[in-house]
Every structure is written in structure tokens, then in C-alpha cells.
Design an enzyme around this catalytic site. Structure first.
Site, PDB file in Angstrom:
ATOM      1  N   ASP A   1       2.721 -20.133   0.540  1.00  0.00           N
ATOM      2  CA  ASP A   1       2.825 -21.248  -0.409  1.00  0.00           C
ATOM      3  C   ASP A   1       1.922 -21.009  -1.613  1.00  0.00           C
ATOM      4  OD1 ASP A   1       0.252 -21.701   0.538  1.00  0.00           O
ATOM      5  OD2 ASP A   1       0.839 -23.330   1.874  1.00  0.00           O
TER       6      ASP A   1
ATOM      7  N   HIS B   1       0.820  -1.208   0.000  1.00  0.00           N
ATOM      8  CA  HIS B   1       0.000   0.000   0.000  1.00  0.00           C
ATOM      9  C   HIS B   1       0.857   1.262   0.000  1.00  0.00           C
ATOM     10  CE1 HIS B   1      -3.860  -2.068   1.770  1.00  0.00           C
ATOM     11  NE2 HIS B   1      -3.381  -2.679   0.709  1.00  0.00           N
TER      12      HIS B   1
ATOM     13  N   HIS C   1      -1.522 -12.839  -1.095  1.00  0.00           N
ATOM     14  CA  HIS C   1      -2.741 -13.142  -0.339  1.00  0.00           C
ATOM     15  C   HIS C   1      -2.747 -14.577   0.182  1.00  0.00           C
ATOM     16  CE1 HIS C   1      -5.243  -9.648  -2.308  1.00  0.00           C
ATOM     17  NE2 HIS C   1      -4.395  -9.237  -1.382  1.00  0.00           N
TER      18      HIS C   1
END
Length: 331
Positions: A255, A71, A193
Site C-alpha cells: 500500500d 537485484h 519497500h
């Protein structure tokens, strides 16, 4: 034998070009690995120990610091403007207000000011702490170029430039291209994410009255059983701030399961799921998953490379910017 000696100079020249290109990727625009090796040799160690200490009591700082760095870089470049306190700074906005990890940066800065006053920037602390966070969640390490200086401006209004959960692939591509990042960087960095969570408010609209083509009214790109699972966690009239794992079943480990979930229609954010449903980005997801017939990509390795590129967006070096004494306020 003769041809070997004829071509050796050419080979060496090409090798030097390749090495220079690789160095440029790591060095960036005025930053370099080991920038503090003589002025504050313990800088990276202090940051690492601070991150480890905080992570042991609150693992949520890992995805928090990763999002914070992202960000920060996408607004005014990687200049720690996200850290500045104020009534209308970047830090006050919805995407940034609830991020975990601000205290980690402040703690590291306090220790660095005691060891090396006025030397290490808050922007570099954030870049280093992000790398250390990924490593703590079982990701691969990478060399972080340092030498950034801190910005003096932070405006809440500019956070609108951040990629959003409802963005189309074309919009996502454009936002990344505007920062010098390509389509592979997009898929790779969104792969971050694989750790962390999102609030129901950012995806709940996908679960109810989204489509007339599905029995349950949900986004047709979602797996039906996953919809049921998410509806139980995020009722239509439930707590919009409730946190849900972005990588179901593996939210604390860095992962490729995030990409497996996309393939199975189990992406939580609409913008994430579109990486699979759009042909132009799907190929990169498949390559990270090792789909037969495609040239494979090592996600952990590529993530470090893309992070180096991202961490050099709009950096301030030399006499530009400043070295803040505290990360929450300009000098």
C-alpha cells in the site's frame, strides 16, 4: 458531420500509434505476454500455485522475491544470474545471501521441468513469482511479458552496481537512468519497500553520532519519536542482523503507507527518506499520496507499469543465453 469523417483516419492513425506504444511497454525487447501459451500453457499457473503454497507457510518470501527480481535485473539484466550457486557468484554477496524465496524458484522449476522440460526459463519464473508475491500482499496484478532466457555468468563483484541505502538522490537517479528507468520509476520501485524488512546494520548509523544538530545525535530528517523507537530495536552495540520493518505499521501489505511514513520522517533507510527531502522526487511521493493541487498517481497501477519496464532490462532472448535445467547452475 463532414469534419468527423475528415478527421477519423487521423484519429485512427493516432490511436494505432498509442496502442503500439502501450504494447511496446508490455512486450519489451523480445518478450511478450503469453510467450508460453502454446509451449507450456500451464506455466504461469504452476508458478502461481507454488508461490501461494510457500507464502502460506512463510510470508517473508513475498518481499524476498521482489528484492531478488530487482537485484537480478540491476546486475547483467533480468537473466536469473542471481540464482546461480558458486563461491563468488551474485548469490553469495551481502545484499543477496539472506534473501527469502530461492527455494520457491527451485520448487517451481522442478515442477515446470516435469511438465514442460527445457521450456520455461528461471528468469521468467522469477518475474512471474514476483508479480504473484505482490498480489498475495494485496497489491494489484499486472501482465508479465515472458520469453527471457537465462544468463551463463554470475559475478559477486558486479553486485556493487546495486542501489545502496546510503546513496544520494543523484546517485540513485543515475543508477536507475543507466537501466533506462526515469525518476518516477525510481520512486515507484523504491515504493516496493512497503513490504519487507531491513537489518539494523543498514541504517543504525543514522541513529547514533550522525549529527551534532539534533539532541539525540540522530539523522535530523528523522522523526524524534521514531528515532527512540528504532534505538530500542537496534541498540548501538546490539545485533546488527536484527530485522526491522521498512514500512512501520504495514510491513505485510502492499500500500501507500510507506510514502506516508516518508512524509512523517519515518523512513528507515536513508536512501528512502531522501525521496521526501529531495524536491525532485518529493513531488512523486506527494502524487502517490494524493496531495491536493497535484495530479494524483495510483501507486499500485504505476508499480505494475514500472515493474514491466524493469523486467525488460537487458533481457536475453532468441538464441542468447540458455534455458537452465536447474536454476542454481548453468547447463
Amino acid at each position: 458531420m463532414g469534419s468527423f469523417f475528415i478527421h477519423t483516419p487521423t484519429f485512427l492513425f493516432l490511436l494505432l500509434i498509442a496502442m503500439s506504444a502501450a504494447a511496446a511497454l508490455v512486450q519489451g525487447q523480445g518478450t511478450r505476454v503469453g510467450f508460453y501459451s502454446s509451449t507450456c500453457p500451464q506455466a504461469e499457473s504452476i508458478v502461481q500455485k507454488t508461490v501461494i503454497s510457500h507464502f502460506q507457510s512463510n510470508p517473508a518470501i513475498a518481499p524476498g522475491l521482489l528484492r531478488m527480481h530487482f537485484h537480478d535485473c540491476f546486475v547483467r539484466g533480468c537473466d536469473a544470474s542471481i540464482l546461480i550457486n558458486g563461491s563468488s557468484t551474485e548469490k553469495t554477496t551481502g545484499p543477496n545471501r539472506l534473501l527469502n524465496g530461492y527455494d520457491v524458484i527451485d520448487d517451481a522449476k522442478t515442477q515446470l521441468e516435469a511438465a514442460c522440460p527445457g521450456v520455461v526459463s528461471c528468469a521468467d519464473i522469477l518475474a512471474l513469482a514476483t508479480r504473484d508475491s505482490v498480489v498475495l500482499t494485496k497489491g494489484l496484478t499486472w501482465k508479465v511479458p515472458t520469453g527471457r532466457r537465462d544468463g551463463r555468468v554470475s559475478l559477486a563483484s558486479e553486485v556493487n552496481n546495486l542501489p545502496g541505502p546510503r546513496d544520494s538522490i543523484d546517485v540513485q537517479k543515475q543508477k536507475f537512468a543507466d537501466k533506462g528507468l526515469n525518476d518516477q520509476d525510481l520512486v515507484t520501485l523504491v515504493g516496493g519497500h512497503t513490504i519487507g524488512t531491513s537489518a539494523c546494520q543498514f541504517f543504525r548509523y543514522r541513529l547514533y553520532n550522525f549529527s551534532t544538530t539534533t539532541v539525540n545525535g540522530a539523522d535530523p530528517s528523522m522523526d524524534a519519536s521514531f528515532v527512540t523507537q528504532l534505538q530500542a530495536l537496534c541498540p548501538a552495540d546490539g545485533d546488527a542482523s536484527r530485522r526491522i520493518a521498512l514500512d512501520t505499521g504495514s510491513q505485510n501489505t502492499f500500500d501507500t503507507s510507506f510514502f506516508t511514513n516518508l512524509k512523517n520522517g519515518r523512513g528507515v533507510l536513508e536512501s528512502d527518506q531522501k525521496l521526501w527531502t529531495d524536491a525532485s522526487t518529493k513531488t512523486f511521493v506527494q502524487r502517490f499520496l494524493g496531495v491536493r493541487g497535484l495530479l494524483g498517481l495510483n501507486f499500485n497501477l504505476e508499480f505494475g507499469r514500472s515493474m514491466v519496464k524493469m523486467s525488460n532490462i537487458g533481457v536475453k532472448t532468441g538464441t542468447d543465453g540458455e534455458i537452465r535445467r536447474v536454476c542454481t547452475a548453468i547447463n
